[in-house]
Design a protein around this motif. Structure first.
Motif, short mmCIF file in Angstrom:
data_model
loop_
_atom_site.label_atom_id
_atom_site.label_comp_id
_atom_site.label_asym_id
_atom_site.label_seq_id
_atom_site.Cartn_x
_atom_site.Cartn_y
_atom_site.Cartn_z
N ASN A 106 -21.47 -15.58 -68.32
CA ASN A 106 -21.85 -14.19 -68.64
C ASN A 106 -21.58 -13.23 -67.50
N SER A 107 -21.42 -13.74 -66.28
CA SER A 107 -21.18 -12.85 -65.13
C SER A 107 -19.77 -12.27 -65.14
N MET A 108 -18.89 -12.84 -65.95
CA MET A 108 -17.50 -12.36 -65.99
C MET A 108 -17.38 -11.19 -66.96
N THR A 109 -17.96 -10.07 -66.56
CA THR A 109 -17.89 -8.86 -67.39
C THR A 109 -16.67 -8.04 -66.99
N SER A 110 -16.38 -7.03 -67.79
CA SER A 110 -15.19 -6.21 -67.55
C SER A 110 -15.30 -5.41 -66.26
N ASN A 111 -16.53 -5.11 -65.82
CA ASN A 111 -16.70 -4.29 -64.62
C ASN A 111 -17.20 -5.10 -63.42
N SER A 112 -17.17 -6.42 -63.51
CA SER A 112 -17.65 -7.24 -62.39
C SER A 112 -16.62 -7.27 -61.26
N ASP A 113 -17.09 -7.50 -60.06
CA ASP A 113 -16.26 -7.49 -58.86
C ASP A 113 -15.18 -8.58 -58.91
N SER A 114 -13.99 -8.29 -58.42
CA SER A 114 -12.89 -9.26 -58.48
C SER A 114 -13.18 -10.50 -57.64
N ASN A 115 -13.83 -10.32 -56.49
CA ASN A 115 -14.18 -11.48 -55.66
C ASN A 115 -15.21 -12.36 -56.34
N LEU A 116 -16.14 -11.74 -57.07
CA LEU A 116 -17.12 -12.52 -57.82
C LEU A 116 -16.43 -13.27 -58.95
N ASN A 117 -15.54 -12.59 -59.67
CA ASN A 117 -14.78 -13.24 -60.74
C ASN A 117 -14.00 -14.44 -60.20
N ASP A 118 -13.37 -14.26 -59.05
CA ASP A 118 -12.58 -15.32 -58.45
C ASP A 118 -13.46 -16.53 -58.12
N ALA A 119 -14.63 -16.28 -57.52
CA ALA A 119 -15.53 -17.38 -57.14
C ALA A 119 -16.09 -18.08 -58.37
N VAL A 120 -16.46 -17.31 -59.39
CA VAL A 120 -17.02 -17.88 -60.62
C VAL A 120 -15.98 -18.72 -61.35
N LEU A 121 -14.75 -18.21 -61.43
CA LEU A 121 -13.68 -18.96 -62.10
C LEU A 121 -13.40 -20.28 -61.38
N SER A 122 -13.38 -20.24 -60.05
CA SER A 122 -13.16 -21.47 -59.27
C SER A 122 -14.25 -22.48 -59.55
N CYS A 123 -15.49 -21.98 -59.61
CA CYS A 123 -16.63 -22.86 -59.88
C CYS A 123 -16.54 -23.46 -61.28
N LEU A 124 -16.22 -22.64 -62.26
CA LEU A 124 -16.13 -23.13 -63.64
C LEU A 124 -14.98 -24.12 -63.81
N VAL A 125 -13.85 -23.88 -63.15
CA VAL A 125 -12.74 -24.83 -63.20
C VAL A 125 -13.18 -26.17 -62.63
#
Length: 409
Positions: free
Chosen positions: A237-256
Motif C-alpha cells: 500500500n505504500s507504493m502510491t502515485s505520490n510516494s517518494d522514489s527512494n521509498l518506492n525503490d526500497a519497498v520494491l527491493s524488499c518485496l522482490v
C-alpha cells in the motif's frame, strides 16, 4: 534549523561528470567511466557515440549499474542526513572502539530515557567508517542488545528510529546468519519495524524496508516476514502515485526479496500489487531502477495462476509492459519478455494476445530479436511470434522467425 558552520564536502567521484550533481543511479560505460543514468541516457539518445569524459568512440552503448558506488553514495548521504538531524546541538566527539564497546554496555543497562543519546553516538561512530560498522557487528551480544531495545521501546518513536538506523548499518556486514535468523523469533520485532514504517520519518520508512530486505536472506526468513499480513499489506500500500522514489525503490527491493516463495506471490497479488506495479510502469516520473524492479516483481507474480489472471484482467497492465520493451534497459526488456511469454505462450490468454497486438508488441518483439539479447530471451520471443503468426491476419503471419533481419513491409 541547520547550523551555519555545517559544511558538506561531496566526494568528487560521487558527482556525475555531465551534470556535476551527486549521482542517483550511477552506471558505467564500456570505457569504465561512471555517469548518472539520466544524464548519460540523454547523451546517448541525442545520437552521440562517444564517452563524454574521454571522447573515446564507444564499442557498444550498454550501460551497467554500478551497485558498489550507489551503495557508497547512499551511506554517505545517510551520514549527512544524520548530521543534519542532530545539527541543533553540538555534534558528539568521535568515539574510540573501546568507548563504543563501553557504550553498548550502557545501552543494555539504561532505560529509554538515556538510550536515545547513546544510540545517537553509536550511529555517528558507525557512519564514520566501514571498519567501525564491522567492529560493532563483531561485538558479542551487540545485535541482541539492539534488538531488545527495539522490542522494548514501545512507541518511543525516536528511539525506534535510531535502532532501525543502526540495524541498517551493521546488518550489511553481519556474517553470523544464524543470529540474524533469530531476530524473527521475537514476535515484537516485526511489530516494531511496522510501527516505524507507519509512523516514522521518510528516511526511517526507507530504512525499515531495507532492514526487512537484509534479514530476508533465506527461505524461512522470507516466509516469516511474508506471513505477517500487516507488514506485507503496508509495503504494498505504500507504493502510491505520490510516494517518494527512494521509498518506492526500497519497498520494491524488499518485496522482490520476500516474494520468492509461491504462497507469497499469491498473497501480494490479492493485496493488489499488479495494479500498483502497473501504475509505476505508467508513471513518467518512475526511474529506470523502479521500472526494472517493478517488471521483476511483476515477472515473479506471473509465475502463479492468480498473478497471471490479474495481469490479464487489468486492461492497462499488458500495454504498460509492452511499452517498456527496448525502451528502458536490457534488464527491463528481459523481464517484460518473460511476462508476455507466460501470459501469452504458457497461459494462452486471448485478452493478453490482443493487448500485445494492439500495443504494437509484435514489432517490438521482432526488433528485440534483432538486438543483442540473450539466448533465452530470443527463444521466448520466437515462441511469442509463432503464436501471433498463427493468429494474426496481418502480413506478419508470413514472417519467417528464423531470419536475422526485418523484411520491409
Amino acid at each position: 534549523m541547520v547550523r551555519e558552520d555545517l559544511y558538506i564536502t561531496v566526494p568528487s567521484f560521487f558527482r556525475c561528470p555531465i551534470s556535476l550533481d551527486v549521482m542517483k543511479s550511477p552506471v558505467s560505460l564500456c570505457t569504465g567511466v561512471t555517469y548518472d543514468r539520466s544524464s548519460i541516457q540523454k547523451w546517448l539518445d541525442n545520437g552521440n557515440n562517444t564517452c563524454p569524459a574521454t571522447m573515446q568512440v564507444l564499442q557498444n552503448k550498454d550501460i551497467v549499474p554500478n551497485h558498489t558506488l550507489k551503495r557508497l553514495i547512499q551511506i554517505w548521504s545517510d551520514s549527512v542526513n544524520t548530521l543534519s538531524d542532530s545539527s541543533s546541538s553540538d555534534s558528539p566527539p568521535s568515539l574510540s572502539k573501546e568507548q563504543a564497546q563501553e557504550l553498548v554496555k550502557e545501552i543494555e543497562r539504561d532505560d529509554c530515557s538515556n538510550q536515545f543519546d547513546s544510540l545517537s553516538k553509536i550511529i555517528c561512530f558507525a557512519s564514520e567508517l566501514e571498519e567501525n560498522r564491522k567492529f560493532l557487528a563483531r561485538i558479542d551480544g551487540f545485535l541482541s542488545v539492539t534488538v531488545n531495545v527495539l522490542c522494548n521501546a514501545g512507541e518511543e518513536l525516536r528511539v525506534l528510529e535510531r535502532v532501525i538506523r543502526i540495524l541498517e548499518l551493521i546488518l550489511i556486514d553481519f556474517e553470523d546468519k544464524e543470529k540474524m535468523s533469530r531476530l524473527l523469533s521475537n514476535s515484537d520485532f516485526l511489530s516494531s519495524i511496522l510501527f516505524v514504517f507507519q509512523q516514522g520519518s521518510l528516511n526511517s520508512k526507507i530504512r525499515s524496508a531495507r532492514v526487512l530486505e537484509l534479514i530476508a536472506f533465506d527461505a524461512e526468513s522470507k516466509l516469516t516476514i511474508a506471513s505477517n499480513d500487516a507488514v506485507l499489506s503496508e509495503l504494498v500500500n505504500s507504493m502510491t502515485s505520490n510516494s517518494d522514489s527512494n521509498l518506492n525503490d526500497a519497498v520494491l527491493s524488499c518485496l522482490v526479496s520476500v516474494t520468492l516463495p509461491k504462497r507469497t506471490r499469491s498473497k501480494i497479488t490479492k493485496l493488489g500489487v499488479v495494479q500498483k506495479l502497473t501504475q509505476k510502469l505508467g508513471d513518467p516520473n518512475s526511474t529506470v531502477t523502479i521500472i526494472e524492479k517493478s517488471l521483476k516483481l511483476l515477472e515473479m507474480v506471473s509465475m502463479c495462476t492468480e498473478g497471471r489472471t490479474e495481469i490479464c484482467d487489468d486492461p492497462l497492465c499488458i500495454p504498460a509492459v509492452v511499452q517498456k520493451l527496448l525502451k528502458v534497459s536490457t534488464a527491463s526488456s528481459e523481464h517484460a519478455v518473460v511476462i508476455l511469454w507466460r501470459v501469452c505462450h504458457v497461459f494462452r490468454d486471448q485478452r493478453a494476445e490482443e493487448a500485445v497486438t494492439k500495443s504494437n508488441g509484435l514489432t517490438k518483439i521482432l526488433l528485440l530479436m534483432q538486438s543483442n539479447c540473450s539466448g533465452h530471451v530470443r527463444e521466448m520471443s520466437s515462441d511469442l511470434l509463432k503464436i501471433f503468426r498463427v493468429n494474426s491476419k496481418s502480413c506478419l503471419s508470413f514472417y519467417d522467425t528464423k531470419t536475422t533481419h526485418i523484411m520491409p513491409f
